[in-house]
Design an enzyme around this catalytic site. Structure first.
Site, PDB file in Angstrom:
ATOM      1  N   THR A 130       0.822  -1.210   0.000  1.00 25.30           N
ATOM      2  CA  THR A 130       0.000   0.000   0.000  1.00 25.30           C
ATOM      3  C   THR A 130       0.857   1.261   0.000  1.00 25.30           C
ATOM      4  O   THR A 130       1.990   1.251   0.494  1.00 25.30           O
ATOM      5  CB  THR A 130      -0.899  -0.008   1.253  1.00 25.30           C
ATOM      6  N   ASP A 131       0.283   2.369  -0.495  1.00 29.24           N
ATOM      7  CA  ASP A 131       0.972   3.660  -0.402  1.00 29.24           C
ATOM      8  C   ASP A 131       0.978   4.187   1.030  1.00 29.24           C
ATOM      9  O   ASP A 131       1.702   5.132   1.341  1.00 29.24           O
ATOM     10  CB  ASP A 131       0.349   4.689  -1.364  1.00 29.24           C
ATOM     11  N   GLU A 132       0.190   3.563   1.902  1.00 24.26           N
ATOM     12  CA  GLU A 132       0.123   4.055   3.291  1.00 24.26           C
ATOM     13  C   GLU A 132       1.457   3.866   4.031  1.00 24.26           C
ATOM     14  O   GLU A 132       1.684   4.494   5.056  1.00 24.26           O
ATOM     15  CB  GLU A 132      -1.015   3.363   4.060  1.00 24.26           C
ATOM     16  N   TYR A 155      -1.934  -0.961  10.828  1.00 20.59           N
ATOM     17  CA  TYR A 155      -2.036  -1.590   9.501  1.00 20.59           C
ATOM     18  C   TYR A 155      -0.844  -1.220   8.638  1.00 20.59           C
ATOM     19  O   TYR A 155      -0.138  -2.094   8.105  1.00 20.59           O
ATOM     20  CB  TYR A 155      -3.346  -1.176   8.809  1.00 20.59           C
ATOM     21  N   LYS A 159       2.283  -3.515   7.120  1.00 20.07           N
ATOM     22  CA  LYS A 159       2.566  -3.653   5.683  1.00 20.07           C
ATOM     23  C   LYS A 159       3.998  -3.183   5.387  1.00 20.07           C
ATOM     24  O   LYS A 159       4.706  -3.785   4.577  1.00 20.07           O
ATOM     25  CB  LYS A 159       1.564  -2.849   4.851  1.00 20.07           C
TER      26      LYS A 159
HETATM   27  N1  LIG Z   1      -8.030  -2.238  -0.589  1.00 24.54           N
HETATM   28  C1  LIG Z   1      -7.138  -1.282  -0.846  1.00 24.54           C
HETATM   29  O1  LIG Z   1      -7.513  -0.161  -1.157  1.00 24.54           O
HETATM   30  C2  LIG Z   1      -5.668  -1.587  -0.793  1.00 24.54           C
HETATM   31  C3  LIG Z   1      -4.782  -0.562  -1.089  1.00 24.54           C
HETATM   32  C4  LIG Z   1      -3.426  -0.832  -1.088  1.00 24.54           C
HETATM   33  C5  LIG Z   1      -2.958  -2.103  -0.822  1.00 24.54           C
HETATM   34  N2  LIG Z   1      -3.842  -3.096  -0.508  1.00 24.54           N
HETATM   35  C6  LIG Z   1      -3.284  -4.436  -0.226  1.00 24.54           C
HETATM   36  O2  LIG Z   1      -3.826  -5.335  -1.186  1.00 24.54           O
HETATM   37  C7  LIG Z   1      -4.015  -6.600  -0.595  1.00 24.54           C
HETATM   38  C8  LIG Z   1      -5.458  -7.037  -0.777  1.00 24.54           C
HETATM   39  O3  LIG Z   1      -6.317  -6.070  -0.183  1.00 24.54           O
HETATM   40  P1  LIG Z   1      -7.893  -6.273  -0.174  1.00 24.54           P
HETATM   41  O4  LIG Z   1      -8.503  -4.944  -0.014  1.00 24.54           O
HETATM   42  O5  LIG Z   1      -8.284  -7.138  -1.297  1.00 24.54           O
HETATM   43  O6  LIG Z   1      -8.055  -7.081   1.195  1.00 24.54           O
HETATM   44  P2  LIG Z   1      -9.289  -7.960   1.693  1.00 24.54           P
HETATM   45  O7  LIG Z   1      -9.332  -7.753   3.177  1.00 24.54           O
HETATM   46  O8  LIG Z   1     -10.503  -7.717   0.885  1.00 24.54           O
HETATM   47  O9  LIG Z   1      -8.835  -9.477   1.371  1.00 24.54           O
HETATM   48  C9  LIG Z   1      -7.787 -10.110   2.059  1.00 24.54           C
HETATM   49  C10 LIG Z   1      -7.893 -11.602   1.809  1.00 24.54           C
HETATM   50  O10 LIG Z   1      -6.798 -12.229   2.479  1.00 24.54           O
HETATM   51  C11 LIG Z   1      -7.273 -13.378   3.149  1.00 24.54           C
HETATM   52  N3  LIG Z   1      -6.425 -13.628   4.323  1.00 24.54           N
HETATM   53  C12 LIG Z   1      -6.335 -12.854   5.436  1.00 24.54           C
HETATM   54  N4  LIG Z   1      -5.469 -13.418   6.308  1.00 24.54           N
HETATM   55  C13 LIG Z   1      -5.015 -14.554   5.723  1.00 24.54           C
HETATM   56  C14 LIG Z   1      -4.100 -15.562   6.127  1.00 24.54           C
HETATM   57  N5  LIG Z   1      -3.496 -15.515   7.324  1.00 24.54           N
HETATM   58  N6  LIG Z   1      -3.841 -16.572   5.267  1.00 24.54           N
HETATM   59  C15 LIG Z   1      -4.452 -16.636   4.057  1.00 24.54           C
HETATM   60  N7  LIG Z   1      -5.349 -15.737   3.639  1.00 24.54           N
HETATM   61  C16 LIG Z   1      -5.627 -14.695   4.462  1.00 24.54           C
HETATM   62  C17 LIG Z   1      -8.701 -13.035   3.565  1.00 24.54           C
HETATM   63  O11 LIG Z   1      -9.462 -14.209   3.801  1.00 24.54           O
HETATM   64  C18 LIG Z   1      -9.184 -12.227   2.376  1.00 24.54           C
HETATM   65  O12 LIG Z   1      -9.790 -13.053   1.392  1.00 24.54           O
HETATM   66  C19 LIG Z   1      -3.603  -6.476   0.866  1.00 24.54           C
HETATM   67  O13 LIG Z   1      -2.293  -6.957   0.995  1.00 24.54           O
HETATM   68  C20 LIG Z   1      -3.679  -4.985   1.131  1.00 24.54           C
HETATM   69  O14 LIG Z   1      -2.756  -4.609   2.127  1.00 24.54           O
HETATM   70  C21 LIG Z   1      -5.182  -2.857  -0.482  1.00 24.54           C
END
Ligand SMILES: NC(=O)c1ccc[n+]([C@@H]2O[C@H](COP(=O)([O-])OP(=O)(O)OC[C@H]3O[C@@H](n4cnc5c(N)ncnc54)[C@H](O)[C@@H]3O)[C@@H](O)[C@H]2O)c1
Length: 347
Positions: A130-132, A155, A159
């Protein structure tokens, strides 16, 4: 390519899974199915012979070893994480365990698998972050890949730690990694505890539309299907050891974003009287709420030729249309623990 996608039952992971299968890749979806997961997100590819699912926890080394040996992927795209900032304020422990220890366990399993395969240079461990991790900006400037890390929430700190581990496994052990840091995603299948779905669903339910603080916090909004497209490009063409920032080139304050959503809803599902904007309510701010995130997209644009295809106006309209057409999907998820509650106000 044969891709092992962790977190493929979540919001972004499922978009990656759907797009990768549509483009002819083979995909193993590895997900622990936490509260944030929904297998309906991948229902459109579930019967495809190039798709398979493994329910497993990335902290489980034996399971990771078994899955890698069995499926022999060409690349791992690592999206599994705890992802909700408000939940990380109330309960940081699971963020440390999954995002840091889980990434460490997966890296070690990936390294052992890569060594056993003869250290192929074509292998990739793609870490999605993430950019965070870069902290908070004032009204000027953008995050580049060289911006020093300055995470501020449990969070983003977890990350950031995982990003450092991934880079260390490259520099120390030679594991061929790529890393991406993206801005706020939005679009279909967004879990109904995040800002945009909360606004759409509260609006339809006639409930208050909660805006943290004064709504001046600025985010760069990236349509999730554009993000999935960028991720598939980076895993195939990104330079080993390099990180890429991915943004939507769509900065909006939270208040402007919510007003745009209300305008789209007024048009697509008009209320008998007045505007959905009448439901806007300002609530106590999130502790440590970062003021502004913005991405400088120069590297991915000049080196890999990628730019987002969707403007925020178009993406928000598509998103609202999707929620209006998929009530069964979101109603089921609203029953899950914590959804619909105000979280993250402890300090
Ligand atoms: N949503 C955003 O805007 C955003 C922005 C930047 C980065 N990200 C990164 O992108 C990735 C996906 O984000 P998202 O929004 O789809 O998240 P999400 O919370 O929708 O999905 C996360 C998935 O990971 C699975 N998970 C969690 N813990 C687990 C474990 N211990 N073992 C196996 N599976 C596990 C969950 O069951 C879920 O299906 C993350 O790494 C997040 O940090 C998200």
């Amino acid at each position: 390519m044969k891709l092992l996608v962790t977190g493929g039952a979540g919001f972004i992971g499922s978009a990656v899974v759907r797009l990768a299968v549509a483009r002819g890749h083979s995909v193993v979806n590895l997900d622990a199915l936490t509260y944030a997961a929904c297998l309906d997100n991948v229902a459109t590819v579930a019967d495809n012979p190039r798709y398979s699912f493994e329910q497993a926890d990335i902290r489980d080394r034996a399971a990771m070893d078994r899955i890698l040996a069995q499926h022999k992927p060409d690349a791992i795209m690592h999206l599994a994480a705890e992802s909700h900032v408000d939940r990380s304020i109330d309960g940081p422990g699971t963020f440390i365990e999954t995002n840091i220890t889980g990434t460490y366990t997966l890296l070690e399993a990936a390294r052992a698998y890569w060594v056993a395969q003869g250290r192929p240079t074509s292998f990739r461990f793609h870490h999605i972050s993430t950019d965070e991790v870069f902290g908070s900006l004032g009204s000027e400037g953008q995050f580049t890949e060289e911006t020093p890390y300055d995470p501020r929430s449990p969070y983003s700190a977890s990350k950031a730690a995982s990003d450092h581990l991934v880079q260390a496994w490259h520099h120390t052990y030679g594991l061929p990694i790529v890393l991406t840091n993206c801005s706020n995603n939005y679009g279909p299948y967004h879990f109904p505890e995040k800002l945009i779905p909360v606004i759409i669903l509260n609006a339809l339910a006639g409930k208050p539309l909660p805006i943290y603080g004064d709504g001046s916090n600025v985010r760069d909004w990236l349509y999730v299907e554009d993000h999935a497209d960028a991720l598939l490009l980076v895993v195939q063409q990104g330079a080993v050891g390099r990180s890429y920032n991915i943004g939507g080139e769509n900065e909006r304050s939270n208040l402007d974003l919510v007003r745009s959503l209300c305008g789209i809803l007024d048009e697509l599902r008009p209320k008998p009287q007045g505007s959905y904007a009448d439901q806007i309510t300002f609530v106590t701010d999130r502790p440590g709420h970062d003021a502004r995130y913005a991405i400088d997209p120069a590297r991915i644009s000049t080196e890999l030729g990628w730019r987002p295809s969707v403007t925020v106006e178009e993406g928000l309209r598509r998103t609202v249309e999707w929620y209006l057409a998929n009530e069964g999907w979101w109603r089921a998820l609203q029953e899950r623990s914590g959804v619909g509650e105000r979280l993250g106000v402890k300090s």
